[in-house]
Scaffold this motif. Sequence first.
Motif, mmCIF file in Angstrom:
data_model
loop_
_atom_site.group_PDB
_atom_site.id
_atom_site.type_symbol
_atom_site.label_atom_id
_atom_site.label_comp_id
_atom_site.label_asym_id
_atom_site.label_seq_id
_atom_site.Cartn_x
_atom_site.Cartn_y
_atom_site.Cartn_z
ATOM 1 N N GLU A 30 6.715 5.781 -8.141
ATOM 2 C CA GLU A 30 6.389 4.745 -7.155
ATOM 3 C C GLU A 30 4.963 4.911 -6.633
ATOM 4 O OE1 GLU A 30 7.899 1.898 -6.362
ATOM 5 O OE2 GLU A 30 9.187 2.520 -8.011
ATOM 6 N N PHE A 31 4.522 6.150 -6.439
ATOM 7 C CA PHE A 31 3.155 6.398 -5.990
ATOM 8 C C PHE A 31 2.154 5.866 -7.017
ATOM 9 C CE2 PHE A 31 -0.627 9.079 -6.405
ATOM 10 C CZ PHE A 31 -1.232 8.820 -5.184
ATOM 11 N N TYR A 32 2.349 6.224 -8.280
ATOM 12 C CA TYR A 32 1.424 5.767 -9.323
ATOM 13 C C TYR A 32 1.447 4.246 -9.463
ATOM 14 C CZ TYR A 32 0.397 10.491 -10.966
ATOM 15 O OH TYR A 32 -0.027 11.789 -11.064
ATOM 16 N N LYS A 33 2.634 3.650 -9.400
ATOM 17 C CA LYS A 33 2.725 2.199 -9.503
ATOM 18 C C LYS A 33 2.027 1.502 -8.331
ATOM 19 C CE LYS A 33 6.675 0.433 -10.965
ATOM 20 N NZ LYS A 33 8.129 0.217 -11.088
ATOM 21 N N SER A 34 2.150 2.070 -7.141
ATOM 22 C CA SER A 34 1.550 1.433 -5.962
ATOM 23 C C SER A 34 0.036 1.597 -5.914
ATOM 24 C CB SER A 34 2.167 1.995 -4.680
ATOM 25 O OG SER A 34 1.774 3.334 -4.475
ATOM 26 N N THR A 35 -0.499 2.599 -6.581
ATOM 27 C CA THR A 35 -1.951 2.826 -6.555
ATOM 28 C C THR A 35 -2.652 2.308 -7.802
ATOM 29 O OG1 THR A 35 -1.680 5.061 -7.445
ATOM 30 C CG2 THR A 35 -1.778 4.830 -5.041
ATOM 31 N N ASN A 36 -1.908 1.688 -8.710
ATOM 32 C CA ASN A 36 -2.494 1.165 -9.950
ATOM 33 C C ASN A 36 -2.067 -0.276 -10.187
ATOM 34 O OD1 ASN A 36 -3.962 3.446 -11.414
ATOM 35 N ND2 ASN A 36 -2.067 4.413 -10.757
ATOM 36 N N LYS A 37 -2.286 -1.104 -9.183
ATOM 37 C CA LYS A 37 -1.929 -2.517 -9.284
ATOM 38 C C LYS A 37 -3.127 -3.329 -9.769
ATOM 39 C CE LYS A 37 1.621 -2.458 -5.829
ATOM 40 N NZ LYS A 37 2.347 -3.233 -4.885
ATOM 41 N N LEU A 38 -2.837 -4.520 -10.244
ATOM 42 C CA LEU A 38 -3.895 -5.431 -10.640
ATOM 43 C C LEU A 38 -4.530 -6.053 -9.401
ATOM 44 C CD1 LEU A 38 -2.129 -7.322 -13.552
ATOM 45 C CD2 LEU A 38 -3.925 -5.619 -13.758
#
Length: 69
Positions: free
Chosen positions: A37-45
């Motif tokens: 979740e951390f990686y997904k939230s910090t690597n958005k378009l």
Amino acid sequence: MKWVLTCDNGKEIDMTHYIGKQMDGEITRQDVLDRIEFYKSTNKLQEYKVDGKLYGHYTEDGKLTNKYI
């Protein structure tokens, strides 16, 4: 085996280290899910909007796409 998380912006993150630690009992499944979740939230378009209306997103290489509209 290699475990890879692909984020919305196309960035691929090797999660093998975390999955291995979970398999060895060093961390919990929740720890791995929190990391995901951390990686997904910090690597958005990055959004491209005109007058508040969403027209698309910028990819990591700066191109505009209509993905996720």
